[in-house]
Design a protein around this motif. Structure first.
Motif, PDB file in Angstrom:
ATOM      1  N   TYR A  26     -26.134  33.840  11.660  1.00  0.00           N
ATOM      2  CA  TYR A  26     -26.206  34.649  12.965  1.00  0.00           C
ATOM      3  C   TYR A  26     -27.337  35.699  13.001  1.00  0.00           C
ATOM      4  O   TYR A  26     -28.006  36.305  13.680  1.00  0.00           O
TER       5      TYR A  26
ATOM      6  N   ALA B  76     -23.411  35.813  19.115  1.00  0.00           N
ATOM      7  CA  ALA B  76     -23.810  35.814  17.818  1.00  0.00           C
ATOM      8  C   ALA B  76     -23.723  37.187  16.977  1.00  0.00           C
ATOM      9  O   ALA B  76     -23.052  36.991  15.835  1.00  0.00           O
TER      10      ALA B  76
ATOM     11  N   GLN C 270     -19.992  37.113  16.118  1.00  0.00           N
ATOM     12  CA  GLN C 270     -19.761  36.218  15.140  1.00  0.00           C
ATOM     13  C   GLN C 270     -19.984  36.953  13.734  1.00  0.00           C
ATOM     14  O   GLN C 270     -19.334  36.795  12.863  1.00  0.00           O
ATOM     15  N   MET C 271     -21.171  37.589  13.779  1.00  0.00           N
ATOM     16  CA  MET C 271     -21.536  38.363  12.487  1.00  0.00           C
ATOM     17  C   MET C 271     -20.363  39.262  12.164  1.00  0.00           C
ATOM     18  O   MET C 271     -19.793  39.547  10.858  1.00  0.00           O
TER      19      MET C 271
ATOM     20  N   VAL D  94     -26.368  28.271  18.309  1.00  0.00           N
ATOM     21  CA  VAL D  94     -27.179  29.171  17.822  1.00  0.00           C
ATOM     22  C   VAL D  94     -28.643  28.300  17.681  1.00  0.00           C
ATOM     23  O   VAL D  94     -29.765  28.837  17.589  1.00  0.00           O
TER      24      VAL D  94
ATOM     25  N   MET E 176     -30.625  34.510  13.682  1.00  0.00           N
ATOM     26  CA  MET E 176     -30.563  34.173  15.169  1.00  0.00           C
ATOM     27  C   MET E 176     -30.854  35.577  15.771  1.00  0.00           C
ATOM     28  O   MET E 176     -31.810  35.802  16.556  1.00  0.00           O
TER      29      MET E 176
ATOM     30  N   TRP F  46     -14.455  34.450  19.007  1.00  0.00           N
ATOM     31  CA  TRP F  46     -15.076  34.299  20.287  1.00  0.00           C
ATOM     32  C   TRP F  46     -14.030  33.711  21.405  1.00  0.00           C
ATOM     33  O   TRP F  46     -14.184  33.642  22.355  1.00  0.00           O
TER      34      TRP F  46
END
Lengths: 403, 289, 252, 329
Positions: free
Chosen positions: B270, D118, D121-122, B230, B273, D243
């Motif tokens: 996240y 990402a 992952q959220m 990230v 990001m 993941w």
């Protein structure tokens, strides 16, 4: 248990263990799956415990202690030889269903022992309850396992998370701490422990200054500890285990908080972690149904036998595994090895009163253990018993239809 | 909450940011110069921690542990580059993702075979074991300050090497145009092996430095890996400056996220990001593709 | 006034400090072949990229058939009837020659967001594909994999793909680049044929070719238009002689 | 391999799979059911990485959302109707893919890989930390979906064999669906995007639209797999979205052979069987799995199925009975 105290040597155990394991490997290939009952057929004990990942040490100790108990009884269950089918659960909930299925449908085990992880336990019990094999849970603590998911063929020899948290609240009040912060890993078990803690702490007149759930299984506590320091409570009650527990206790000490805030926790905070935590753990008080230093004959025997057989010190997980072995023995001995006499066997198991290393162990109507809970403090690197925090602690078994 | 509370949190954020920078700078170098997405970067962080644990145990000193451990880490990095990574340059990102993903599996198992599954910790060297009082009841370990200082020193050194030395010129040239490096008559294979070892060294060094304040446990690299990615992506791949800014941003957002938005603590990083990439798809300091 | 198909108005493009296209105002007439010449780095390809939408202008405007198309994305510009070919061969190397043109031809149906019927049933696309292949002279090579074809054939395919989109205006970026003389003649012949019912804007270094097919010429130097006019006018221009053609003739 | 040999092999494999429950024990029927589910998941990812050229490293999110939609909506229900639950799962996964795709397709290359990671992952952390949806514990389902018309049970999935055939039907439908859209105009465009996106745009296609639709289709299909997994195990938890799962799915697609539709299915058989039987060989089976994946990347980058034509060619050259000689597919 003391009556068949044969005092096995370490070598003896290792050999038997090897034979049993070799048998396992061979048997899974050559022996056709049968439902045959009789003195000749071996009893199949399926074990689903983690041997890799975070919980690997727990799984290994549980298995070794159970094997120790069986070997003390001559490796016979009700006169029948034992065959082990041992599977690594990896403590992965997503694989639990698959692996349980393997034990039940492919291996057709008579007994199912496991697991460590609560969620794996739920997936496992969901499959096994009802007409599945007799199941003994040697660690997983989720309340539901002997609550909504309870079943006549499911037993637990460890604890429920309620039993872990509830005595903590009254113990801290008794120690004179009224303003307390709760910190715990924000997942099922952590939340259940915290909820049970509040059930005794709030009615007793305590105040929860703040609840700080931290993401599981993350171990960067610095920001939370700064918050804790700013809140200035009398004490903090925590639930952390394994790597998180090591890190928490060390960070707590490094932040200089030991001087002003008393650290309490569910027993896993310091259990078996002395070497890694070192001085930082001195003075930390925890609540658990076992302590290394318990001065009863069963514990003294068990600790030396376990040390002799495995080379490592026993801990609470080993005790739970040892008792799981004992419980299965009781059941099989009561029916002389006839696994078909299910009802009779279950009756014998649920009425067992075991002279466990932890003290007296009996079972509730929901098949959850009833046992004493100890308040312990780390003194010179050892978890020493300060007092009994709760005598014969039971579990409410919310949602269980067997009570 | 008082002002002092936020100041202490700021300190926490910066310190976390520095450590992240150390891991992420290696990652961004690997990507920028070699074009390699290295998912196994977290494993090298873990390797560093375990080496620190093991060698500190053997030698009795963290300093000796780091001194002995770094060459081992560099050697491992070199071998991995020679026997796996060097085959990947011609292949698509997809294969890099997959191969380095498989390396994670391998490293995690090797770690368990070599060091078992127990949780370990590494003692803080006596000379840095003190702490000083921050607020009336909280003190701050000197060792944490030391980590920040070490990171600043290293960041400075990296800046110097990259901006002022011949090697740095080559690296910068490589990051902007890989073909050009070859045209300059530089042995690309050697350069890549060197850069990969350095990247591994940085990750392992971060793991070693962090070992005394972190606990050493199986699979610890995975947590570090994703967050470093990230950082790299926010900063823009290949940019050391970007990695630094990204690491600081993540340090701040994750620390204050924990305090101000505890329910969403892990999500905010996240989300940050995603927002940054929506605004600048190439990251803060990345080159437009 | 002549029929202007495309017009640029003070069009500029800078990359950081470098001004690649500087204040270019040009008008391209319908039906003509308009060549843009100039030394390397004069900004010719950048100009084409601005016209096709591959690059966004920094300043100025582009009008196509009187409509402002400045800053439109490339696919919209293509849909309006401007086709382009690339200097570096830009085809689907793993596809067959036929498939390359098919994808191009299919872009002219209402929408390709069709999921149920196999593409090969689209008659209009098949016809356009065949026609484009025939025009560019690759009907015989229909089933060959693009990567297996010769360089010259790939250049032809490049043009074929553009034709399959049935554009009104063709932007050709050095269609003869890197070709042998025989292949060049073929392509020049093809361009002549196309010039009959298309408007062509052409960048080319081969001066013989340019002078043989262009109606109008624009000379660019350093991003600016130096001169624009008929072939004769350019030939006789003093400024062009000095700034460009002289140099070019030396080089040739 | 000619398309005829390929279709013939696929048909024979299908016949074998249809007959399998008549011979296989209940455990193996369950295992193969799981393979079907994983195969659908892998097929959906193949549409992205093998056909559209989008390397998504967060595909497990949609698998998880498919499962969670089922579990959240029906955790307290006494009867789970397939005709309610299945569309719900597909819609939830598709919608999530629409949002994630809309954000992600603006980026490319490594940024696309990272932003999909990402976003996944959220979702992962959202479900992991939310107390409403069971957090780390996940959600248990106590009933299997049924298909009813009026009050008549057409299909009850609580019987292992029924579930097996249902999952097989889903796999075959998913496969045929992908064959169909790849032959359709849409498929021509996305395969061209994979080959050279810039050129496709210059030809007049709004490529982002096609990429987004492809992403949504893939996400929806992954949601179907997630629905089946949730229904089959009666349990969903956040690790479905981790993941690692996305990584394993990429491994399956590449191991089998991306850019072919049978490749991911073969890959699913290989990986699930390895995951199942390697642990019986050694406690350190992930080491072997990792080694196998590395070996494939280095020595067989086009996947296991790329061996088939070579094997066939090998036998043909041995026998030399084919009058036409070896044909190149």
């Amino acid at each position: 248990m003391s009556e068949n105290n044969k005092g096995i040597s370490r070598r003896d155990f290792v050999i038997k263990g090897t034979v049993a394991t070799a048998g396992l490997a061979a048997a899974s290939v050559f022996v056709p799956a049968t439902f045959a009952i009789g003195a000749q057929a071996k009893v199949k004990v399926g074990i689903l415990l983690p041997y890799t990942g975070t919980y690997a040490k727990l799984g290994t100790n549980i298995r070794n202690a159970m094997m120790l108990r069986f070997s003390e009884a001559g490796n016979k269950l009700g006169g029948r030889a034992i065959e082990f089918v041992d599977i690594d659960s990896e403590a992965k909930p997503a694989k639990a269903q698959q692996l349980t299925e393997k034990l039940i449908k492919k291996e057709h085990v008579d007994f199912l022992v496991g697991p460590v992880h609560s969620v794996v336990g739920m997936a496992m019990v969901k499959m096994a309850r009802g007409d599945g094999p007799i199941t003994v849970i040697p660690n997983a603590g989720a309340n539901q396992l002997t609550g909504v998911l309870c079943a006549p063929n499911v037993f637990r020899t460890s604890f429920s998370s309620y039993q872990m948290g509830f005595p903590g609240g009254s113990a801290m009040l008794e120690d004179g701490h009224k303003r307390v912060v709760l910190m715990y890993w924000n997942y099922g078990f952590g939340k259940q422990v915290a909820a049970a803690f509040k059930k005794s702490f709030l009615p007793g007149g305590g105040t929860i200054v703040e609840e700080i759930p931290t993401p599981f299984p993350k171990v960067d506590f610095q920001a939370y500890l700064t918050k804790l320091a700013a809140l200035k409570p009398d004490a903090v009650y925590t639930f952390y285990a394994g790597g998180g527990a090591v890190k928490y206790v060390k960070d707590f000490a490094a932040a200089g908080l030991k001087k002003s805030i008393k650290l309490y926790g569910a027993g896993f905070l310091t259990e078996g972690l002395g070497a890694a935590q070192g001085n930082a753990a001195e003075g930390v008080r925890t609540i658990l149904h076992y302590a290394d230093s318990l001065d009863n004959p069963a514990n003294i025997h068990f600790r030396s036998a376990f040390k002799a057989a495995t080379g490592v010190q026993a801990d609470v997980y080993a005790v739970q595994g040892y008792d799981a072995g004992e419980l299965i023995l009781r059941g099989m001995n009561a029916v002389q090895g006839d696994t078909g006499a299910r009802a009779e066997m279950i009756r014998a198991m649920e009425t067992s009163v075991i002279d466990s290393p932890r003290g007296k162990l009996s079972f509730s109507a929901s098949h959850n253990p009833i046992h004493d809970i100890y308040l312990r403090e780390v003194i010179k690197g050892e978890n020493r018993v300060i007092r009994v925090a709760a005598k014969e602690q039971d579990d409410p078994a919310t949602g269980c239809t067997m009570t | 909450m008082e002002l002092s509370f936020y100041l202490v949190q700021l300190l926490n954020a910066i310190q976390y940011g520095f450590l992240l920078f150390l891991v992420a700078s290696g990652l961004t170098l690997l990507f920028g110069i070699m074009g390699i997405i290295n998912l196994a970067h977290g494993s090298f962080y873990m390797l560093g921690s375990y080496l620190a644990y093991w060698l500190t145990g053997v030698t009795g000193s963290l300093w000796l542990g780091i001194l002995l451990g770094l060459p081992i880490a560099l050697a491992v990095g070199y071998l991995v580059e020679r026997f796996a990574i060097s085959f990947l340059f011609k292949l698509d990102h997809l294969y890099q993702v997959l191969l380095t993903f498989a390396l994670i599996l391998v490293f995690n198992e090797l770690q368990q075979i070599l060091w078992g599954t127990d949780v370990h910790s590494v003692p803080i060297p006596a000379i840095l074991s003190g702490s000083f009082q921050l607020t009336e009841n909280q003190s701050y370990p000197v060792y944490r300050l030391f980590i920040s200082a070490a990171c600043i020193a290293l960041a400075g050194a990296m800046y110097w090497v990259i901006q002022k030395t011949r090697l740095g010129m080559t690296i910068r040239a490589g990051a902007s145009n890989r073909e050009m490096v070859q045209a300059l008559g530089i042995n690309v294979n050697r350069l890549f092996a060197f850069v990969f070892s350095m990247g591994v060294g940085l990750a392992a060094f971060a793991g070693m430095l962090a070992a005394p304040i972190d606990s050493v446990y199986p699979g610890m690299g995975d947590n570090v890996l994703i967050i470093s990615f990230v950082v790299v992506v926010i900063g823009g791949t290949g940019s050391i400056k970007g990695a630094f800014v990204g690491a600081m941003l993540i340090g701040l957002v994750s620390t204050f996220g924990k305090v101000l938005l505890p329910e969403m603590a892990s999500v905010v990083v996240y989300a940050l990001m995603a927002i940054i990439l929506l605004w600048r798809p190439q990251g803060l300091f990345g080159k437009v593709a | 006034m002549a029929d202007v198909i495309l017009k640029t108005d003070r069009l500029s493009k800078n990359f950081g400090g470098l001004i690649a296209v500087n204040n270019v105002t040009l008008a391209f007439e319908r039906g003509q072949v308009h060549a843009i010449i100039g030394p390397n780095g004069a900004g010719k390809t950048t100009l084409i990229n601005l016209l096709s939408g591959d690059l966004l202008p920094s300043d100025g405007a582009i009008l196509f058939n009187g409509r402002n198309i400045t800053s439109l994305p490339p696919h919209k510009i293509s849909q309006m009837g401007i086709g382009r070919s690339y200097q570096k061969t830009n085809i689907f190397t793993e596809f067959s020659c036929f498939e390359n043109c098919w994808v191009a031809a299919q872009s002219r149906i209402n929408t390709s967001m069709r999921f149920f019927r196999a593409a090969r049933h689209l008659k209009s696309v098949a016809e356009r594909t065949e026609k484009a292949l025939e025009l560019c002279g690759l009907s015989q090579r229909s089933d060959s994999r693009a990567s297996a074809m010769s360089y010259g054939e790939q250049r032809q395919l490049e043009i074929g793909m553009m034709l399959a989109t049935e554009p009104e205006l063709l932007l050709l970026d050095e269609p003869l680049a890197g070709m042998g003389s025989d292949e060049s003649l073929q392509v020049i012949e093809l361009l002549r044929r196309l010039a009959v019912d298309h408007t062509l804007i052409l960048i080319e270094h081969d001066m013989d070719a340019v002078f043989s097919i262009a109606d109008r010429l624009t000379v660019m130097v350093n991003g600016r238009v130096l001169e624009t006019g008929t072939v004769e006018q350019i030939r006789n221009s003093q400024a062009v002689q000095e700034a460009y053609l002289g140099v070019e003739e030396d080089a040739v | 391999m000619t398309s005829r040999t390929r279709n013939l092999s696929l048909f024979m494999a299908l016949v074998a799979l249809v007959l399998f429950p008549l011979f296989g024990s209940s455990f193996y029927v369950g295992l193969v059911t799981r393979i079907f589910i994983v195969a659908i998941f892998a097929l959906s990812l193949d549409l992205l990485i093998g056909y559209t050229g989008l390397v998504s490293f967060g595909h497990a999110a949609f698998f998880g959302i498919g499962g969670y939609a089922l579990a959240i909506a029906f955790q307290d229900a006494a009867v789970i109707h397939i005709w309610q639950a299945l569309p719900l799962s597909l819609a939830a996964a598709g919608l999530a893919a629409l949002v994630v795709g809309w954000i992600s397709i603006r980026t490319s290359g490594v940024y696309f890989i990272m932003i999909t990671l990402a976003m996944a992952q959220m979702f992962f952390y959202y479900f992991f930390e939310s107390s409403r949806f069971g957090g780390d514990d996940g959600i248990f389902l106590f009933f299997k979906p049924v298909l009813m018309i009026g009050s008549e049970d057409i299909l009850k999935l609580d019987h292992e064999n029924n579930f097996y055939y249902f999952a097989l039907a889903c796999l075959v439908s998913g496969y045929l669906f992908l064959v169909m859209i790849l032959r359709a105009p849409f498929g021509k465009v996305i395969t061209a995007i994979k080959a050279n996106e810039h050129r496709v745009r210059a030809l007049g296609y709004s490529t982002n639209g096609y990429k987004l639709v492809s992403f949504v289709i893939a996400g929806t299909l992954a949601g179907l797999a997630g629905f089946l997994e949730g229904a089959h195990t009666g349990y969903v938890n956040p690790s479905y979205m981790s993941w690692h799962e996305s990584g394993v799915c990429i491994a399956i697609v590449i191991l089998g052979g991306m850019g072919t539709l049978y490749g991911p299915i073969v890959g699913a058989f290989i990986i699930v069987l390895l995951q199942n039987f390697l642990p019986e060989l050694t406690g350190h089976w992930q080491l072997l799995l990792g080694g196998i994946v590395i070996a494939v990347v280095l020595f067989l980058p086009r996947g296991a199925t790329s061996l088939f034509p070579r094997i066939i060619a090998f036998f043909r050259s041995k026998q030399k009975i084919d009058p036409k000689g070896p044909t190149d597919g």
